[in-house]
Design an enzyme around this catalytic site. Structure first.
Site, PDB file in Angstrom:
ATOM      1  N   LYS A 143       0.818  -1.209   0.000  1.00 13.92           N
ATOM      2  CA  LYS A 143       0.000   0.000   0.000  1.00 13.92           C
ATOM      3  C   LYS A 143       0.860   1.271   0.000  1.00 13.92           C
ATOM      4  O   LYS A 143       0.342   2.362  -0.240  1.00 13.92           O
ATOM      5  CB  LYS A 143      -0.977   0.014   1.179  1.00 13.92           C
ATOM      6  CG  LYS A 143      -0.375   0.145   2.555  1.00 13.92           C
ATOM      7  CD  LYS A 143      -1.489   0.180   3.591  1.00 13.92           C
ATOM      8  CE  LYS A 143      -0.944   0.362   5.006  1.00 13.92           C
ATOM      9  NZ  LYS A 143      -2.028   0.425   5.999  1.00 13.92           N
ATOM     10  N   ASP A 144       2.183   1.128   0.233  1.00 11.31           N
ATOM     11  CA  ASP A 144       3.094   2.267   0.163  1.00 11.31           C
ATOM     12  C   ASP A 144       3.669   2.465  -1.230  1.00 11.31           C
ATOM     13  O   ASP A 144       4.320   3.479  -1.496  1.00 11.31           O
ATOM     14  CB  ASP A 144       4.266   2.073   1.140  1.00 11.31           C
ATOM     15  CG  ASP A 144       3.844   2.107   2.590  1.00 11.31           C
ATOM     16  OD1 ASP A 144       2.799   2.718   2.896  1.00 11.31           O
ATOM     17  OD2 ASP A 144       4.553   1.516   3.439  1.00 11.31           O
ATOM     18  N   SER A 189      -4.562   8.433   7.923  1.00  9.17           N
ATOM     19  CA  SER A 189      -5.154   7.930   6.685  1.00  9.17           C
ATOM     20  C   SER A 189      -6.405   8.711   6.299  1.00  9.17           C
ATOM     21  O   SER A 189      -7.392   8.727   7.037  1.00  9.17           O
ATOM     22  CB  SER A 189      -5.515   6.450   6.862  1.00  9.17           C
ATOM     23  OG  SER A 189      -6.372   6.007   5.832  1.00  9.17           O
ATOM     24  N   ARG A 191      -8.333   7.860   3.891  1.00  6.58           N
ATOM     25  CA  ARG A 191      -9.326   6.813   3.623  1.00  6.58           C
ATOM     26  C   ARG A 191     -10.110   6.486   4.889  1.00  6.58           C
ATOM     27  O   ARG A 191     -11.349   6.427   4.879  1.00  6.58           O
ATOM     28  CB  ARG A 191      -8.611   5.552   3.109  1.00  6.58           C
ATOM     29  CG  ARG A 191      -9.491   4.303   3.078  1.00  6.58           C
ATOM     30  CD  ARG A 191      -8.661   3.065   2.816  1.00  6.58           C
ATOM     31  NE  ARG A 191      -7.726   2.760   3.876  1.00  6.58           N
ATOM     32  CZ  ARG A 191      -8.004   2.050   4.957  1.00  6.58           C
ATOM     33  NH1 ARG A 191      -9.220   1.571   5.133  1.00  6.58           N
ATOM     34  NH2 ARG A 191      -7.077   1.814   5.869  1.00  6.58           N
ATOM     35  N   ARG A 192      -9.403   6.272   5.987  1.00 10.22           N
ATOM     36  CA  ARG A 192     -10.085   5.986   7.251  1.00 10.22           C
ATOM     37  C   ARG A 192     -10.875   7.199   7.723  1.00 10.22           C
ATOM     38  O   ARG A 192     -11.999   7.086   8.203  1.00 10.22           O
ATOM     39  CB  ARG A 192      -9.054   5.565   8.313  1.00 10.22           C
ATOM     40  CG  ARG A 192      -8.429   4.196   8.054  1.00 10.22           C
ATOM     41  CD  ARG A 192      -7.401   3.849   9.113  1.00 10.22           C
ATOM     42  NE  ARG A 192      -6.832   2.523   8.873  1.00 10.22           N
ATOM     43  CZ  ARG A 192      -5.536   2.250   8.925  1.00 10.22           C
ATOM     44  NH1 ARG A 192      -4.660   3.207   9.200  1.00 10.22           N
ATOM     45  NH2 ARG A 192      -5.093   1.019   8.716  1.00 10.22           N
ATOM     46  N   ARG A 209       0.699  10.072  13.283  1.00 10.42           N
ATOM     47  CA  ARG A 209       1.707   9.325  12.538  1.00 10.42           C
ATOM     48  C   ARG A 209       2.723   8.676  13.463  1.00 10.42           C
ATOM     49  O   ARG A 209       2.792   8.942  14.644  1.00 10.42           O
ATOM     50  CB  ARG A 209       2.408  10.238  11.534  1.00 10.42           C
ATOM     51  CG  ARG A 209       1.487  10.679  10.395  1.00 10.42           C
ATOM     52  CD  ARG A 209       2.291  11.265   9.270  1.00 10.42           C
ATOM     53  NE  ARG A 209       3.324  10.347   8.838  1.00 10.42           N
ATOM     54  CZ  ARG A 209       4.508  10.715   8.350  1.00 10.42           C
ATOM     55  NH1 ARG A 209       4.810  12.004   8.274  1.00 10.42           N
ATOM     56  NH2 ARG A 209       5.389   9.822   7.970  1.00 10.42           N
ATOM     57  N   THR A 214       4.743   3.497  18.363  1.00  7.03           N
ATOM     58  CA  THR A 214       4.637   4.915  18.703  1.00  7.03           C
ATOM     59  C   THR A 214       3.179   5.344  18.822  1.00  7.03           C
ATOM     60  O   THR A 214       2.795   6.066  19.752  1.00  7.03           O
ATOM     61  CB  THR A 214       5.339   5.774  17.632  1.00  7.03           C
ATOM     62  OG1 THR A 214       6.726   5.434  17.601  1.00  7.03           O
ATOM     63  CG2 THR A 214       5.188   7.255  17.934  1.00  7.03           C
ATOM     64  N   ARG A 215       2.355   4.890  17.895  1.00  9.55           N
ATOM     65  CA  ARG A 215       0.950   5.282  17.927  1.00  9.55           C
ATOM     66  C   ARG A 215       0.227   4.687  19.142  1.00  9.55           C
ATOM     67  O   ARG A 215      -0.599   5.357  19.767  1.00  9.55           O
ATOM     68  CB  ARG A 215       0.265   4.876  16.620  1.00  9.55           C
ATOM     69  CG  ARG A 215       0.554   5.860  15.492  1.00  9.55           C
ATOM     70  CD  ARG A 215      -0.166   5.507  14.223  1.00  9.55           C
ATOM     71  NE  ARG A 215       0.610   4.585  13.415  1.00  9.55           N
ATOM     72  CZ  ARG A 215       0.221   4.146  12.224  1.00  9.55           C
ATOM     73  NH1 ARG A 215      -0.952   4.514  11.727  1.00  9.55           N
ATOM     74  NH2 ARG A 215       0.983   3.322  11.526  1.00  9.55           N
ATOM     75  N   CYS A 302      -2.813  12.531  -3.684  1.00  9.05           N
ATOM     76  CA  CYS A 302      -2.573  12.035  -2.335  1.00  9.05           C
ATOM     77  C   CYS A 302      -3.578  12.609  -1.339  1.00  9.05           C
ATOM     78  O   CYS A 302      -3.588  12.230  -0.172  1.00  9.05           O
ATOM     79  CB  CYS A 302      -1.150  12.375  -1.894  1.00  9.05           C
ATOM     80  SG  CYS A 302      -0.755  14.127  -2.029  1.00  9.05           S
TER      81      CYS A 302
END
Length: 368
Positions: A143-144, A189, A191-192, A209, A214-215, A302
């Site tokens: 997906k990247d 995201s 999309r989310r 991010r 980290t998240r 993007c």
């Protein structure tokens, strides 16, 4: 030569090798003339050890390029282990090497991806290393990967796809519907964000991010009330205990190529292409081809929230669902297809679905 000669010796002999380069140079010239064991610079040389040295020198190290995040490394180690299983000769010490490459996406963490370029942020530096010969193969989260590949590279391999669904994680609520008005959902995201706000406009979605660890740390520190992550990543990191709820495909359509790992190499590198052909999972590759054809046809920027998922159904057919939306979730268009499960059909299905949404959707959907 020093290194490969040393691997034929015991640990204590290896230690004695240090500083004996001149003696080994003599050994190299004398080695294949030896009819009986000899000592050169204090090191015992025989026909057998010379044969091992020659074999080792001929072995090329396959360099595997990857980002340095825990998830990226987990995927690189998975690739390494699959190569060892498929090619016993790669179990030799030094036959495989993992090379960590820091990308722009890893360096800039305080801005949304869309603001710093979006596409290619996690692949450009790895692509450069591949083309320069610094690495032989490159392991990516699909997906990247942009829908275009740099000239001189090919992506012939997808590993078996992991679960494509997203998960909801929160210390205070059981699902998105349980969050109070104004609660912050952390996500980078679009999309989310679009799909969350389409159903729960009373919530706020803020940029969030960093790698998975980290998240999760930021979430526990109270930076937000909840976050959404890919189930595939949590499974590969063995961190599924953090999941509050797994969201269905209907609740949250996944990103194009989510859960898929792709491995690239140089177009003219026949040796690497042979290795990757043995690892390729064709069912995953065809599904990913369909989703990426959809993304290409939409030609969204993007800043355009896009989701797409293709898979082989129980009927053996290709099933595809896709959507495009505005970032605020106020406008959203969906489409679906069922077609023959083949590469040619997958490309056509993805392209047709993308063209449909682009032709019939409001122009503002493609202005972001």
């Amino acid at each position: 030569f020093l290194f490969y000669f040393c691997i034929t010796l015991t640990r204590s002999k290896m230690q004695q090798c240090v500083g004996r380069t001149e003696g080994l140079r003599m050994a190299k010239s004398t080695c294949f003339r030896a009819t009986a064991p000899k000592r050169i610079a204090g090191i015992r040389v025989s026909r057998r050890s010379c044969h091992i040295v020659a074999s080792a020198v001929a072995t090329k190290t396959v360099k595997i390029g990857t980002r340095g995040s825990p998830l990226a490394l987990a995927q690189a180690y998975m690739t390494r282990d699959l190569l060892k299983t498929s090619f016993p000769e790669l179990n030799e010490e030094g036959a495989l090497e993992i090379v960590i490459i820091k990308t722009t996406g890893d360096k800039v963490l305080n801005q949304p991806l869309a603001d710093i370029g979006g596409k290619g942020l996690f692949t450009k530096e790895i692509d450069d290393a591949l083309l320069s010969g610094k690495i032989d193969i490159a392991v990516h989260s699909m997906k990247d990967v942009p829908t275009y590949l740099p000239e001189g590279t090919i992506l012939p391999c997808n590993l078996p796809r992991e679960d494509v669904r997203d998960v909801f994680i929160s210390p205070t609520a059981k699902d998105l519907s349980g969050l109070p008005a104004g609660a912050i959902v952390g996500s980078a995201s679009l999309r989310r964000q679009a799909q969350i706000l389409a159903k729960y406009p009373q919530l706020k979605v803020e940029n969030f991010r960093g790698n998975v660890q980290t998240r999760l740390r930021k979430l526990n520190e109270g930076a937000c009330s909840a976050t959404l992550l890919a189930l595939a990543g949590l499974k590969r990191l063995d961190m599924t205990e953090h999941i509050t709820k797994t969201l269905s495909i209907d609740e949250m359509l996944p990103a194009v190529s989510q859960g898929a790992i792709g491995i690239a190499c140089r177009t003219d590198d026949d040796a690497s292409r042979k290795l990757l052909a043995a690892l390729n999972h064709e069912e995953t590759r065809i599904a990913v081809v369909c989703e990426r054809a959809f993304l290409t046809a939409l030609d969204g920027s993007c800043r355009t929230p896009i989701a797409g998922y293709a898979h082989k159904g129980a009927d053996g057919q290709l099933h595809f669902s896709g959507l495009v939306a505005t970032p605020d979730g106020q406008q959203m268009m969906r489409t679906s297809r069922v077609a023959a499960f083949s590469e040619e059909s997958a490309i056509k299905t993805g392209e047709d679905a993308g063209r449909e949404l682009k032709a019939n959707g409001p122009k503002e959907l493609f202005m972001y």
